[in-house]
Design an enzyme around this catalytic site. Structure first.
Site, PDB file in Angstrom:
ATOM      1  N   ASP A  88       0.833  -1.207   0.000  1.00  0.00           N
ATOM      2  CA  ASP A  88       0.000   0.000   0.000  1.00  0.00           C
ATOM      3  C   ASP A  88       0.868   1.258   0.000  1.00  0.00           C
ATOM      4  O   ASP A  88       2.049   1.219   0.314  1.00  0.00           O
ATOM      5  CB  ASP A  88      -0.945   0.008   1.212  1.00  0.00           C
ATOM      6  N   ASP A 118       8.563   4.356  -1.264  1.00  0.00           N
ATOM      7  CA  ASP A 118       7.870   3.766  -0.107  1.00  0.00           C
ATOM      8  C   ASP A 118       6.622   3.020  -0.577  1.00  0.00           C
ATOM      9  O   ASP A 118       5.547   3.563  -0.517  1.00  0.00           O
ATOM     10  CB  ASP A 118       7.531   4.868   0.890  1.00  0.00           C
ATOM     11  N   GLU A 150       0.011  -1.427   5.612  1.00  0.00           N
ATOM     12  CA  GLU A 150       1.057  -1.008   6.542  1.00  0.00           C
ATOM     13  C   GLU A 150       0.893   0.466   6.918  1.00  0.00           C
ATOM     14  O   GLU A 150       1.139   0.851   8.049  1.00  0.00           O
ATOM     15  CB  GLU A 150       2.440  -1.238   5.918  1.00  0.00           C
ATOM     16  N   GLU A 151       0.486   1.271   5.939  1.00  0.00           N
ATOM     17  CA  GLU A 151       0.434   2.721   6.159  1.00  0.00           C
ATOM     18  C   GLU A 151      -0.753   3.156   7.015  1.00  0.00           C
ATOM     19  O   GLU A 151      -0.816   4.299   7.448  1.00  0.00           O
ATOM     20  CB  GLU A 151       0.365   3.460   4.814  1.00  0.00           C
TER      21      GLU A 151
HETATM   22 ZN   LIG Z   1       6.753   2.265   4.048  1.00  0.00          ZN
END
Ligand SMILES: [Zn+2]
Length: 389
Positions: A88, A118, A150-151
């Protein structure tokens, strides 16, 4: 896996892979207006990994329709190396991007695009590194792990830890660290404390129970706890060497001449490795509950999200030593949190190291330097050789 089942040539090159990954929106967000499924990203990774001989498992994250983790395994056995990343990205601010965030754009020796650093770039480079080992007789498996969310919630990694998957010996999380190994980060907790009393005319305090005064006392308790923790815990590896507690926002009351009936505080805590989140919550509770009881206020104290534990891998761990040798950099600490605590929970010796700089993450015009590409492939190949061959 026999050579004949491997079809290395069908897997595109790094730039084509990253172009494709960037073109597939996979934003995760607590806000439904932004939140996307990551299924397309996971499917395309599987499409590239299978011809290299990886056995691919796609797992829906329980309770999160449209969100998937991917575990792709080359070879077999109980040990092995996990290369892990999240699929993500964060949301983006269209107005502030020079080029389209979903179109990989090359300029100034950089590739721009949402997720370049990222961290979709890491997947393209990890697959490129793995290409050489397609069909090779691995002693220990090579596992590519791609997580969801994850974000936002870190629920992808949480679900894996609960499912007990994947099993391996080592894990490198390819978050952007400019290819410097990272063996520790602080945890993140965000908590909410609310007091509720009774409103009444301000001329007579006996007519009500003042939540704002209760909060004033609770704030002093929190700051005392903070001083106590900062005396007790210090880690010179961190730029901010002590645990922090930030009073972030407070809302309460409605009028000067009314007794304040409600007051709510949100604060954040950044514990050092070795500080347990549950114990911290218990310590806070043991200080603020007596305030509420004495003042006859009802109290709510709860996390605003589940939190991320602090993470540390010992300086003398085999993976730390290997990454230090391959990069020429001593493993250090960073100020951001990762999925490392959950991979550790799975029993993996874990380290964070990937291409691109965290300074470009979560920013408009996010990019990865082309100069990072070759070194990443070289380092990942070195790790695969050391831990899987
Ligand atoms: Zn990251």
């Amino acid at each position: 896996m026999s050579q004949s089942e491997v079809n290395v040539a069908s897997v595109p090159g790094v730039k084509d892979m990253l172009t494709r990954l960037i073109s597939l929106p996979s934003i995760s967000s607590a806000s439904a207006k932004w939140d996307h499924s990551n299924e397309a990203v996971v499917r395309i990774l599987a499409e590239w990994l299978e011809p290299l001989g990886f056995a691919v498992e796609i797992l829906e994250v329980p309770g999160m329709p449209g969100k998937f983790n991917l575990i792709a395994t080359l070879g077999s056995g109980p040990g092995g190396l996990v290369l892990s990343g999240h699929t993500d990205t964060v949301p983006y601010d269209d107005q502030r991007w020079t080029s389209d965030p979903f179109t990989l754009t090359e300029r100034d020796d950089r590739w721009y695009g949402l997720g370049t650093c990222d961290m979709k770039g890491f997947f393209a480079l990890a697959i490129e590194a793995a290409r050489e080992f397609a069909g090779a007789p691995l002693k220990e498996p090579l596992i590519l792990l791609a997580t969801a969310d994850e974000e936002s919630s870190m629920n992808g990694a949480r679900a894996l830890a609960e499912a007990g998957k994947p099993k391996a010996r080592y894990a490198v999380i390819g978050e952007p660290t400019s290819l410097k190994p990272v063996r520790m980060h602080k945890g993140i907790m965000m908590e909410r404390l609310k007091f509720e009393g009774q409103s009444g005319h301000s001329s007579n305090p006996a007519l009500g129970r003042n939540a704002l005064e209760g909060m004033h006392e609770a704030l002093s308790e929190l700051l005392t706890l903070r001083s106590h923790w900062q005396e007790q815990y210090r880690n010179p590896n961190f730029e901010v060497q002590v645990p922090t507690l930030n009073l972030g926002c407070i809302h309460g009351g409605d009028n000067p001449n009314r007794i304040c009936a409600q007051c709510e505080l949100h604060f954040d805590l950044r514990p050092l490795p070795g500080m347990d989140m549950d114990s911290l919550r218990q310590a806070i509770l043991s200080k603020v509950r007596p305030v509420a009881e004495r003042r006859e206020l009802s109290m709510e104290f709860e996390p605003l999200f589940d939190g991320v534990p602090a993470f540390e891998t010992p300086a003398d761990a085999a993976l730390v030593k290997a990454c230090e040798k391959l990069t020429g950099h001593t493993a250090h600490a960073v100020a951001f949190a990762t999925e490392a605590p959950w991979l550790q929970k799975l029993g993996l010796e874990t380290l964070v190291m990937g291409p691109g700089s965290i300074d470009q993450a979560h920013q408009p015009d996010e990019y990865i330097e082309l100069a990072q590409l070759e070194p990443t492939i070289r380092i990942l190949k070195g790790l695969i050789r050391q831990f899987c061959l």
